[in-house]
Design an enzyme around this catalytic site. Structure first.
Site, PDB file in Angstrom:
ATOM      1  CG  ASP A 270      -4.835  -0.783 -11.746  1.00 38.48           C
ATOM      2  OD1 ASP A 270      -4.082  -0.397 -10.835  1.00 38.48           O
ATOM      3  OD2 ASP A 270      -5.553  -0.021 -12.417  1.00 38.48           O
ATOM      4  CD  GLU A 307       3.864  -1.730  -7.870  1.00 38.47           C
ATOM      5  OE1 GLU A 307       4.217  -0.636  -8.362  1.00 38.47           O
ATOM      6  OE2 GLU A 307       4.476  -2.321  -6.984  1.00 38.47           O
ATOM      7  N   GLY A 309       4.324   2.293  -9.047  1.00 43.20           N
ATOM      8  CA  GLY A 309       5.722   2.429  -8.642  1.00 43.20           C
ATOM      9  C   GLY A 309       5.955   2.170  -7.165  1.00 43.20           C
ATOM     10  CD1 TRP A 310       3.131   3.641  -4.739  1.00 40.25           C
ATOM     11  CD2 TRP A 310       1.392   2.337  -4.174  1.00 40.25           C
ATOM     12  NE1 TRP A 310       1.999   4.436  -4.693  1.00 40.25           N
ATOM     13  CE2 TRP A 310       0.929   3.666  -4.345  1.00 40.25           C
ATOM     14  CE3 TRP A 310       0.476   1.351  -3.813  1.00 40.25           C
ATOM     15  CZ2 TRP A 310      -0.405   4.022  -4.169  1.00 40.25           C
ATOM     16  CZ3 TRP A 310      -0.856   1.701  -3.644  1.00 40.25           C
ATOM     17  CH2 TRP A 310      -1.293   3.023  -3.814  1.00 40.25           C
ATOM     18  CG  ASP A 330      -4.155   6.652 -13.138  1.00 38.55           C
ATOM     19  OD1 ASP A 330      -3.332   5.790 -12.752  1.00 38.55           O
ATOM     20  OD2 ASP A 330      -5.373   6.440 -13.187  1.00 38.55           O
TER      21      ASP A 330
HETATM   22  C1  GLA Z   1      -6.011   2.891 -12.396  1.00 34.29           C
HETATM   23  C2  GLA Z   1      -4.908   2.738 -13.439  1.00 34.29           C
HETATM   24  C3  GLA Z   1      -5.375   3.327 -14.752  1.00 34.29           C
HETATM   25  C4  GLA Z   1      -6.644   2.624 -15.210  1.00 34.29           C
HETATM   26  C5  GLA Z   1      -7.708   2.714 -14.121  1.00 34.29           C
HETATM   27  C6  GLA Z   1      -8.907   1.848 -14.441  1.00 34.29           C
HETATM   28  O1  GLA Z   1      -6.257   4.213 -12.081  1.00 34.29           O
HETATM   29  O2  GLA Z   1      -3.735   3.354 -13.006  1.00 34.29           O
HETATM   30  O3  GLA Z   1      -4.371   3.201 -15.741  1.00 34.29           O
HETATM   31  O4  GLA Z   1      -6.334   1.291 -15.502  1.00 34.29           O
HETATM   32  O5  GLA Z   1      -7.201   2.279 -12.880  1.00 34.29           O
HETATM   33  O6  GLA Z   1      -9.844   1.846 -13.416  1.00 34.29           O
END
Ligand code: GLA
Length: 503
Positions: A270, A307, A309-310, A330
């Protein structure tokens, strides 16, 4: 005399301001007047004992407010408005839900972050500055070979949507048990994925350890494997994860080896705090680094890029060894968020295929804030766009309705179709028709009603380019249906779906 006194007092004010500067207090915002300034939010103590802070820099110009929020884990640009003492500022990925909303109260910001977490921000001092991290040059680009995994979209369960930071070894074990007893495993949901907040600190040799919530990760993997399931884990290419735990920056090879030594089968990686170091032009080489490190371990691990979609990730995700990549921010357990995420899939359709999938984020089915019609639409759309199916609910206590949605084998078969095509929609007012070509020469057709009242719809065989329809089946009603002439008509409830498999 009066003039001299005024000059003296001006001098005193200037000295006072200089003193404030030297004490690092100059960021003090205009109390009660303006949001302009630098604010600090004391974070909660993490499960590894650390207590990170966040800094919010704001500038108020009339009713317009701009700024950034920086945590160890990520940074967000903010834009919004202030009316009186009330303010609402948004991140660029949502125009409906403010990132921070609250009031200026006695020189403090009392606000709610992302509609969930209450925060208090106080004027910051120089002691609150973020730690400096040395820059590591991203590697030159080269292609990482396909790891042979994820020939169909990965299926499983992930801890984040339901538990966020409240996940531990025991919960993962009971969830693994429930994956078996509920029939989820046998329906294809194989991966049990631990998301953020498992991390501890690095030992003297720099090895990342789990925190007290995960006393023995290898033993947990053994347990999960003994159930015929696989175990996934989470990290970030930055120094910190989104929840501010230590991550893999500068430790990619070491962490990949650690994950392999624990018998991990899946890594979600992530971007988070990598954003505080790199621009989007570094996304590809930085993701390549971990892709290479995972493959060098010799252990097959699904590589999931996250990431948001960046940098047009769908165009290079496979080249860094990725098996799936998030294409959106998210998801939330809300109709508008779910629809927003799936609609962002449209331009990515040509890039999905066996081994490499677009990921509109994990499922919210069963988390309680959408109706069953909406959850059926959610599941249908995820299957139509060949999305990974990672349940995000409590598998231990599913209602019969939730079970019927997640365990609908006919819908799962659409998602898992070996041709690996991603559906695209045709819009007609509030009705969207998504068509996904299937390996048997037929199609799956989903008609989604975005409107607020029921809609009458007709599917025309000629629009599906299939010639004469030999067989058509309603995948939610579990029954064959008949096309009369060229068409099949049905009523689709508000926010509901009609999902057919047609040959
Ligand atoms: C980002 C991701 C989520 C999750 C959180 C965890 O926001 O997009 O899916 O993994 O981090 O901190």
């Amino acid at each position: 005399m009066r003039k001299i006194r005024t000059q003296k007092s001006s001098f005193a004010i200037v000295c006072g301001i200089a003193l404030l500067f030297s004490l690092g207090l100059m960021a003090v915002p205009g109390y009660g007047q303006s949001l302009t300034g630098s604010w600090v939010i004391e974070g909660k103590t993490l499960d590894n004992g650390e207590q990170p802070k966040s800094i919010v820099e704001l500038k108020q110009d009339g009713s317009t407010v701009t700024g950034t929020l920086k945590t160890l884990g990520y940074s967000v640009e903010l834009k919004g408005t202030a009316t009186g003492n009330h303010f609402e500022v948004f991140a660029n990925w949502s125009t409906t839900r403010p990132f921070l909303a609250g009031d200026l109260v006695n020189g403090e910001l009392h606000a709610t972050e992302r509609g969930r977490n209450p925060i208090v921000a106080k004027p910051s001092t120089s002691a609150d500055a973020m730690p400096l991290v040395p820059y590591i040059e991203p590697p030159p680009l080269h292609k990482i070979p396909y790891n042979g995994l994820a020939k169909t979209p990965p299926m499983g369960w992930n801890s984040w949507n339901l538990f966020a930071g409240k996940i531990d070894d025991q919960t993962v074990r009971t969830m693994a048990d429930a994956m078996v007893s509920s029939g989820m495993r046998d329906a294809g949901y194989i991966y049990v994925n631990i998301d953020d907040t498992w991390e501890g600190v690095r030992d003297a040799q720099g090895n990342l350890q789990a925190n007290h919530k995960f006393p023995d990760m290898k033993a947990l993997a053994d347990y999960v494997h003994s159930k015929g399931l696989k175990l996934g884990i989470y990290s970030s290419p930055g120094p910190r994860t989104c929840a501010a735990y230590p991550a893999s920056y500068g430790h990619e090879v070491q962490d990949a080896k650690t994950f392999a030594s624990w018998d991990i089968d899946y890594l979600k990686y992530d971007w988070c705090s990598a954003r505080n170091i790199y621009k989007n032009d570094a996304l590809q080489p930085v993701y390549q680094k971990m892709g290479e490190a995972l493959q060098a371990t010799g252990r097959p691990m699904i590589y999931s890029l996250c990431e948001y979609g960046w940098g047009s990730v769908e165009k290079w995700g496979t080249e860094v060894g990725g098996n799936l990549w998030r294409t959106t921010g998210d998801i939330r357990d809300e109709w508008s968020s779910m629809i927003e995420n799936v609609e962002k899939q449209v331009p990515t359709a040509p890039y999905a295929g066996p081994g490499h999938w677009n990921d509109p984020d994990m499922l919210e089915v069963g988390n309680g804030h959408m109706s069953n019609d909406e959850y059926r639409t959610h599941m249908s759309l995820w299957a139509l766009v060949a999305s990974p199916l990672l349940a995000g609910n409590d598998i231990r206590i599913m209602t019969p309705e939730t079970k019927a949605i997640l365990l609908n084998k006919e819908v799962i078969a659409v998602d898992q179709d070996s041709l690996g095509k991603q559906a695209s929609p045709v819009k007609n007012g509030d009705v969207e028709t998504w068509v996904k070509p299937l390996a048997d020469g037929g199609v799956a057709v989903g008609v989604v009603n975005l409107g607020s009242s029921a809609a009458q719809t007709t599917i025309h065989a000629s629009d599906l380019h299939l010639g004469k329809v030999k067989k058509a089946r309603d995948l939610w009603e579990h029954k064959d249906v008949k096309f009369t002439g060229d068409g099949y008509s049905a009523t689709v409830p508000s926010h509901g779906v009609l999902l057919l498999r047609v040959k």
